[in-house]
Design a protein around this motif. Sequence first.
Motif, short mmCIF file in Angstrom:
data_model
loop_
_atom_site.label_atom_id
_atom_site.label_comp_id
_atom_site.label_asym_id
_atom_site.label_seq_id
_atom_site.Cartn_x
_atom_site.Cartn_y
_atom_site.Cartn_z
N ILE B 7 0.84 -1.03 -0.03
CA ILE B 7 -0.14 -0.10 -0.08
C ILE B 7 0.85 1.13 0.02
CG2 ILE B 7 -1.86 1.32 1.31
CD1 ILE B 7 -2.74 -1.46 2.33
N LEU B 27 0.44 -0.58 12.01
CA LEU B 27 -0.11 0.50 12.84
C LEU B 27 0.56 1.73 12.51
CD1 LEU B 27 -0.44 -1.65 16.07
CD2 LEU B 27 -2.19 -1.27 14.37
N PHE B 31 4.48 2.61 12.25
CA PHE B 31 4.90 3.30 10.94
C PHE B 31 5.88 4.42 11.40
CE2 PHE B 31 3.94 6.88 8.32
CZ PHE B 31 4.56 6.41 7.07
N GLN B 60 -6.36 16.62 15.46
CA GLN B 60 -6.98 15.96 16.36
C GLN B 60 -6.20 14.73 17.05
OE1 GLN B 60 -10.82 14.43 14.70
NE2 GLN B 60 -11.76 16.51 15.54
N PRO B 61 -6.24 15.04 18.45
CA PRO B 61 -5.67 13.99 19.25
C PRO B 61 -6.16 12.30 18.95
CG PRO B 61 -6.25 15.65 20.78
CD PRO B 61 -6.93 15.90 19.54
N VAL B 62 -5.41 11.48 18.77
CA VAL B 62 -5.92 10.13 18.58
C VAL B 62 -5.06 9.13 18.86
CG1 VAL B 62 -7.22 10.71 16.29
CG2 VAL B 62 -5.09 10.06 15.96
N ARG B 63 -5.43 7.75 19.32
CA ARG B 63 -4.63 6.72 19.61
C ARG B 63 -3.96 6.30 18.26
NH1 ARG B 63 -5.69 8.10 24.69
NH2 ARG B 63 -7.00 6.86 25.98
N MET B 67 -4.96 3.42 14.94
CA MET B 67 -5.17 3.55 13.31
C MET B 67 -3.94 2.65 12.33
SD MET B 67 -6.02 7.59 13.23
CE MET B 67 -6.27 7.44 11.23
N LEU B 68 -4.40 2.44 11.41
CA LEU B 68 -3.60 2.02 10.47
C LEU B 68 -2.78 3.17 9.82
CD1 LEU B 68 -6.00 -0.74 8.96
CD2 LEU B 68 -4.33 -1.00 11.07
N ALA B 70 -2.34 2.95 6.58
CA ALA B 70 -2.81 3.17 5.43
C ALA B 70 -3.94 4.29 5.56
CB ALA B 70 -3.44 1.91 4.94
N GLN B 71 -4.47 4.63 6.85
CA GLN B 71 -5.47 5.48 6.98
C GLN B 71 -5.29 6.95 6.92
OE1 GLN B 71 -7.35 3.28 10.74
NE2 GLN B 71 -8.98 4.05 9.51
N VAL B 72 -3.79 7.21 7.19
CA VAL B 72 -3.38 8.50 7.01
C VAL B 72 -2.82 9.09 5.72
CG1 VAL B 72 -3.08 8.56 9.72
CG2 VAL B 72 -1.01 8.08 8.04
N ASP B 73 -3.15 8.28 4.91
CA ASP B 73 -2.38 8.49 3.31
C ASP B 73 -3.63 10.04 2.94
OD1 ASP B 73 -1.97 8.51 0.91
OD2 ASP B 73 -3.54 7.77 0.08
N CYS B 75 -3.27 12.66 5.06
CA CYS B 75 -3.59 13.32 6.17
C CYS B 75 -2.26 13.97 6.91
CB CYS B 75 -4.08 12.30 7.22
SG CYS B 75 -5.75 11.85 7.10
#
Lengths: 291, 160
Positions: B7, B27, B31, B60-63, B67-68, B70-73, B75
């Motif tokens: 990916i 994760l 990463f 935004q604060p997140v754990r 998150m993967l 791949a999800q921050v593509d 971002c």
Amino acid sequence: MKGYCMKPGPFRYIAAQSVEEALDVLASAEEDVAILAGGQSLVSLMNLRLARPDIVLDINRVPGLATVQADDSGARIGALARAAVVERDASVGRYVPALITAIGHIGHPQVRNRTTIGGNVAHADPSSELPGLLACMEGTVTLASASRGAREVGWDEFFISVFTTCKEPDELVTSVNFPMAPGWRYAYDEVATRHGDYPLAGVSMGLRVDGGVVQEARVSVVGVADRPVRLSSVEAAAAGQDASAALARDMAGIARTECPASDDAHVSAEHRRWLAGTLVSRLMASMVDAA
Amino acid sequence: MTGEPDIRITTTVNDVTVEAQVEGRTLLSDFLRHDVGLTGTHVACEHGVCGACTVLVDDQPVRSCLMLAAQVDGCRVDTVESLGTQDDLSPLQSAMWAEHGLQCGFCTPGILMTVEGGRRAGLDVRQVVEDALPGHLCRCTGYQNIRNAIESYFAQGVQA
């Protein structure tokens, strides 16, 4: 390959770009598909390898699923709406304030930035706040599939047992609906070991009071059984009675008898039933005062 | 395919564009630490409870363990390395130093990012201290000095 260990087991990652694409993946996949929305339960379970899906279908980039609508007929929350967004929504706060209260008990703000309302309900954790409120409000869940279109099911049909719903493998939750009818008010309260933990007991209450007399009551409890439980004896005992401190005590007493509960590592069944009664009493007091 | 870094993602980490090939199961926390080399993001429980791995995704604060990658593509990701340096602490880091808001320091990067995120989102000090700080486990301090540091930081009225 990278030279470091992976927490989740391997899976194929698919980021759907539309509802149609997501439904096609669900309809055609012959393997186990996990739908990734907020991921606050799913990724945790995958990290612990309690969940090992073959395919992870990420719906976070699907447009049109994060809608938030509320008016005097209730709140219709798109499956991808984040808990943190709904929590700050002025119209939800005005028309369905109990939803804001319940969301405020889900984890912490960092978690609610990702948590989705659809994912929370679809996960069907028996201690989770929103399924309990949905049961109290006679709410519904809208499901969609490629071959059969959309269907709306009531909470009683939707929640089957622990982590188990009537959602078929080819279906996607598209919205969660919290209906309001004239004269009804709702509230939610819970007791947890620490704020942000799942509740030992969480009670939702709905009241329709006219002229100081309870016309109808709805009471649900989470954290005590394999799915949200309605306390029908408590509801029946309240109907037609003066909304008073004495009624609150009576309802609490009946709740302590009627509420199912079992022992676990935290508390005994007896303690859990006691908490449910206390919450019924507290909610009655706050709602009658607020009337 | 599974088990292959197939990916392709492009993300902005601390204002630097990063292009990478990742596995679906990578994760965001791993990463950042292993692919990008930013080890300031700490991992402890790795199932969303402790808050040590908290970073900002699009402010935004997140754990990051939930998150993967791949999800921050596409971002923007900010980690603790985006704040100050050892020789030039950010105002929040200075406040933590001055108020002795840490002992072992393991939970500190996550707390710093939650507070920064709260500040950027316009939360008031009460919301940060009462609602957001409880999303972090600190086993050293008893939290009082962390609360003092956050209050001191907000009292400065400096936009970080």
